[in-house]
Design a protein around this motif. Structure first.
Motif, PDB file in Angstrom:
ATOM      1  N   ILE A 102       0.855  -1.184   0.000  1.00 61.49           N
ATOM      2  CA  ILE A 102       0.000   0.000   0.000  1.00 61.49           C
ATOM      3  C   ILE A 102       0.895   1.238   0.000  1.00 61.49           C
ATOM      4  CG2 ILE A 102      -1.940  -1.150   1.164  1.00 61.49           C
ATOM      5  CD1 ILE A 102      -0.990   0.187   3.789  1.00 61.49           C
ATOM      6  N   LYS A 103       0.287   2.385  -0.219  1.00 62.35           N
ATOM      7  CA  LYS A 103       1.050   3.635  -0.202  1.00 62.35           C
ATOM      8  C   LYS A 103       1.791   3.774   1.123  1.00 62.35           C
ATOM      9  CE  LYS A 103      -1.798   6.276  -3.375  1.00 62.35           C
ATOM     10  NZ  LYS A 103      -2.650   7.455  -3.558  1.00 62.35           N
ATOM     11  N   GLY A 104       3.040   4.171   1.031  1.00 65.08           N
ATOM     12  CA  GLY A 104       3.876   4.363   2.210  1.00 65.08           C
ATOM     13  C   GLY A 104       4.773   3.182   2.536  1.00 65.08           C
ATOM     14  N   ASP A 105       4.498   2.006   1.969  1.00 67.63           N
ATOM     15  CA  ASP A 105       5.339   0.838   2.239  1.00 67.63           C
ATOM     16  C   ASP A 105       6.738   1.034   1.671  1.00 67.63           C
ATOM     17  OD1 ASP A 105       3.428  -0.550   3.665  1.00 67.63           O
ATOM     18  OD2 ASP A 105       2.759  -1.751   1.966  1.00 67.63           O
ATOM     19  N   GLU A 106       7.715   0.436   2.362  1.00 66.00           N
ATOM     20  CA  GLU A 106       9.129   0.602   2.011  1.00 66.00           C
ATOM     21  C   GLU A 106       9.639  -0.535   1.142  1.00 66.00           C
ATOM     22  OE1 GLU A 106      12.341   2.039   4.918  1.00 66.00           O
ATOM     23  OE2 GLU A 106      12.677  -0.131   4.808  1.00 66.00           O
ATOM     24  N   VAL A 107      10.469  -0.161   0.179  1.00 61.13           N
ATOM     25  CA  VAL A 107      11.156  -1.110  -0.695  1.00 61.13           C
ATOM     26  C   VAL A 107      12.622  -0.680  -0.752  1.00 61.13           C
ATOM     27  CG1 VAL A 107      11.374  -1.937  -3.072  1.00 61.13           C
ATOM     28  CG2 VAL A 107       9.104  -1.605  -2.069  1.00 61.13           C
ATOM     29  N   ILE A 108      13.516  -1.647  -0.613  1.00 67.65           N
ATOM     30  CA  ILE A 108      14.950  -1.359  -0.704  1.00 67.65           C
ATOM     31  C   ILE A 108      15.481  -2.002  -1.977  1.00 67.65           C
ATOM     32  CG2 ILE A 108      17.219  -1.665   0.378  1.00 67.65           C
ATOM     33  CD1 ILE A 108      15.703  -1.874   3.082  1.00 67.65           C
ATOM     34  N   PHE A 109      16.236  -1.236  -2.736  1.00 65.13           N
ATOM     35  CA  PHE A 109      16.832  -1.739  -3.967  1.00 65.13           C
ATOM     36  C   PHE A 109      18.309  -1.386  -3.993  1.00 65.13           C
ATOM     37  CE2 PHE A 109      17.663  -1.267  -8.659  1.00 65.13           C
ATOM     38  CZ  PHE A 109      17.620  -2.617  -8.936  1.00 65.13           C
ATOM     39  N   TYR A 110      19.151  -2.430  -3.981  1.00 64.39           N
ATOM     40  CA  TYR A 110      20.591  -2.242  -4.136  1.00 64.39           C
ATOM     41  C   TYR A 110      20.874  -2.293  -5.629  1.00 64.39           C
ATOM     42  CZ  TYR A 110      21.308  -3.204   0.843  1.00 64.39           C
ATOM     43  OH  TYR A 110      21.287  -3.165   2.209  1.00 64.39           O
ATOM     44  N   ASN A 111      21.357  -1.199  -6.163  1.00 62.12           N
ATOM     45  CA  ASN A 111      21.659  -1.104  -7.580  1.00 62.12           C
ATOM     46  C   ASN A 111      23.150  -0.792  -7.715  1.00 62.12           C
ATOM     47  OD1 ASN A 111      21.599  -0.800 -10.324  1.00 62.12           O
ATOM     48  ND2 ASN A 111      20.344   1.031 -10.331  1.00 62.12           N
ATOM     49  N   GLN A 112      23.893  -1.754  -8.262  1.00 59.87           N
ATOM     50  CA  GLN A 112      25.346  -1.595  -8.394  1.00 59.87           C
ATOM     51  C   GLN A 112      25.966  -1.274  -7.036  1.00 59.87           C
ATOM     52  OE1 GLN A 112      26.579  -2.433 -11.351  1.00 59.87           O
ATOM     53  NE2 GLN A 112      24.502  -2.667 -12.083  1.00 59.87           N
ATOM     54  N   ASN A 113      25.538  -1.999  -5.984  1.00 57.05           N
ATOM     55  CA  ASN A 113      26.055  -1.887  -4.617  1.00 57.05           C
ATOM     56  C   ASN A 113      25.705  -0.576  -3.913  1.00 57.05           C
ATOM     57  OD1 ASN A 113      27.238  -4.472  -4.677  1.00 57.05           O
ATOM     58  ND2 ASN A 113      28.965  -3.637  -5.814  1.00 57.05           N
ATOM     59  N   SER A 114      24.751   0.187  -4.455  1.00 54.70           N
ATOM     60  CA  SER A 114      24.287   1.406  -3.819  1.00 54.70           C
ATOM     61  C   SER A 114      22.907   1.143  -3.217  1.00 54.70           C
ATOM     62  CB  SER A 114      24.217   2.529  -4.856  1.00 54.70           C
ATOM     63  OG  SER A 114      23.598   3.660  -4.296  1.00 54.70           O
ATOM     64  N   LYS A 115      22.760   1.369  -1.909  1.00 52.17           N
ATOM     65  CA  LYS A 115      21.481   1.106  -1.236  1.00 52.17           C
ATOM     66  C   LYS A 115      20.536   2.288  -1.455  1.00 52.17           C
ATOM     67  CE  LYS A 115      19.485  -0.006   3.271  1.00 52.17           C
ATOM     68  NZ  LYS A 115      19.777  -0.269   4.688  1.00 52.17           N
ATOM     69  N   ASN A 116      19.342   1.977  -1.963  1.00 53.54           N
ATOM     70  CA  ASN A 116      18.328   2.992  -2.217  1.00 53.54           C
ATOM     71  C   ASN A 116      17.032   2.577  -1.526  1.00 53.54           C
ATOM     72  OD1 ASN A 116      19.777   4.619  -4.422  1.00 53.54           O
ATOM     73  ND2 ASN A 116      19.944   2.507  -5.113  1.00 53.54           N
ATOM     74  N   ILE A 117      16.468   3.478  -0.739  1.00 50.73           N
ATOM     75  CA  ILE A 117      15.225   3.193  -0.029  1.00 50.73           C
ATOM     76  C   ILE A 117      14.101   4.000  -0.684  1.00 50.73           C
ATOM     77  CG2 ILE A 117      14.021   3.298   2.179  1.00 50.73           C
ATOM     78  CD1 ILE A 117      16.783   3.085   3.525  1.00 50.73           C
ATOM     79  N   TYR A 118      13.053   3.284  -1.079  1.00 48.97           N
ATOM     80  CA  TYR A 118      11.914   3.894  -1.757  1.00 48.97           C
ATOM     81  C   TYR A 118      10.645   3.664  -0.942  1.00 48.97           C
ATOM     82  CZ  TYR A 118      14.958   3.833  -5.885  1.00 48.97           C
ATOM     83  OH  TYR A 118      15.993   4.015  -6.763  1.00 48.97           O
ATOM     84  N   ARG A 119       9.647   4.495  -1.190  1.00 48.05           N
ATOM     85  CA  ARG A 119       8.311   4.339  -0.595  1.00 48.05           C
ATOM     86  C   ARG A 119       7.284   4.340  -1.724  1.00 48.05           C
ATOM     87  NH1 ARG A 119       8.572   3.274   4.578  1.00 48.05           N
ATOM     88  NH2 ARG A 119      10.154   4.373   5.720  1.00 48.05           N
ATOM     89  N   VAL A 120       6.266   3.493  -1.569  1.00 49.49           N
ATOM     90  CA  VAL A 120       5.185   3.446  -2.548  1.00 49.49           C
ATOM     91  C   VAL A 120       4.408   4.756  -2.461  1.00 49.49           C
ATOM     92  CG1 VAL A 120       3.079   2.256  -3.261  1.00 49.49           C
ATOM     93  CG2 VAL A 120       4.988   0.930  -2.340  1.00 49.49           C
ATOM     94  N   VAL A 121       4.281   5.448  -3.609  1.00 48.89           N
ATOM     95  CA  VAL A 121       3.529   6.713  -3.639  1.00 48.89           C
ATOM     96  C   VAL A 121       2.242   6.592  -4.445  1.00 48.89           C
ATOM     97  CG1 VAL A 121       5.528   8.196  -3.212  1.00 48.89           C
ATOM     98  CG2 VAL A 121       4.899   7.624  -5.560  1.00 48.89           C
ATOM     99  N   ASP A 122       2.159   5.601  -5.329  1.00 50.22           N
ATOM    100  CA  ASP A 122       0.946   5.438  -6.127  1.00 50.22           C
ATOM    101  C   ASP A 122       0.889   4.018  -6.677  1.00 50.22           C
ATOM    102  OD1 ASP A 122      -1.443   6.155  -7.291  1.00 50.22           O
ATOM    103  OD2 ASP A 122      -0.546   7.334  -8.907  1.00 50.22           O
TER     104      ASP A 122
END
Length: 161
Positions: A102-122
């Motif tokens: 749902i909106k606001g949930d967290e997803v972490i994506f390591y891309n080329q060893n860089s940690k990126n934290i995202y949140r569902v917005v839509d």
């Protein structure tokens, strides 16, 4: 008689050493761990450049094969990153529980060893026959999967840092 007893003891001793050697070998075999499938902090950096972690749905996936029929596919990787995977019950249905986000949930994506934290917005539902287009915005992650309930639709999740 004494000679037979010594020979028998010697044979038993040799068999004992062989059994101990086999036991030690089996114990060593049990410690072998394939780092490719451990938690994200333990991934082998050489083998795994892209890792998707969605704790809410117990997904922790190293992405090595860019093929939606075998793995989570990276469809576009620039300012916006677009990932796609199947839903359903097959072994390759890595997004089978994505509908729980749902909106606001967290997803972490390591891309080329860089940690990126995202949140569902839509979250949007699109027809599979529709062409999907996205603004190439910085710090955006898009997840695409088939609808779990309607075969002619797909779900598109928009996430931002």
């Amino acid at each position: 008689m004494l000679k037979n007893l010594v020979n028998g003891s010697l044979i038993l001793l040799i068999i004992g050493f062989i059994l101990i050697a086999i036991y030690v070998q089996k114990k060593e075999d049990q410690i072998v761990i394939d780092a490719t499938y451990n938690l994200s902090d333990s991934y082998d950096e050489v083998k795994c450049q892209n890792i998707l972690i969605i704790s809410k749905i117990n997904l922790n996936k190293c992405m090595n094969i860019n093929d939606v029929d075998k793995d989570i596919a990276i469809l576009y990787d620039s300012e916006t990153i677009v990932l796609a995977s199947h839903s359903g019950n097959a072994n390759n249905a890595y997004f089978k529980n994505l509908y729980k986000l749902i909106k606001g949930d967290e997803v972490i994506f390591y891309n080329q060893n860089s940690k990126n934290i995202y949140r569902v917005v839509d979250i949007k539902t699109k027809l599979k026959s529709d062409q999907l287009s996205f603004a190439n915005k910085n710090n955006q992650l898009i997840l695409i999967t088939c609808s779990y309930t309607k075969k002619d639709e797909q779900l598109v999740y928009y996430l931002e840092k």
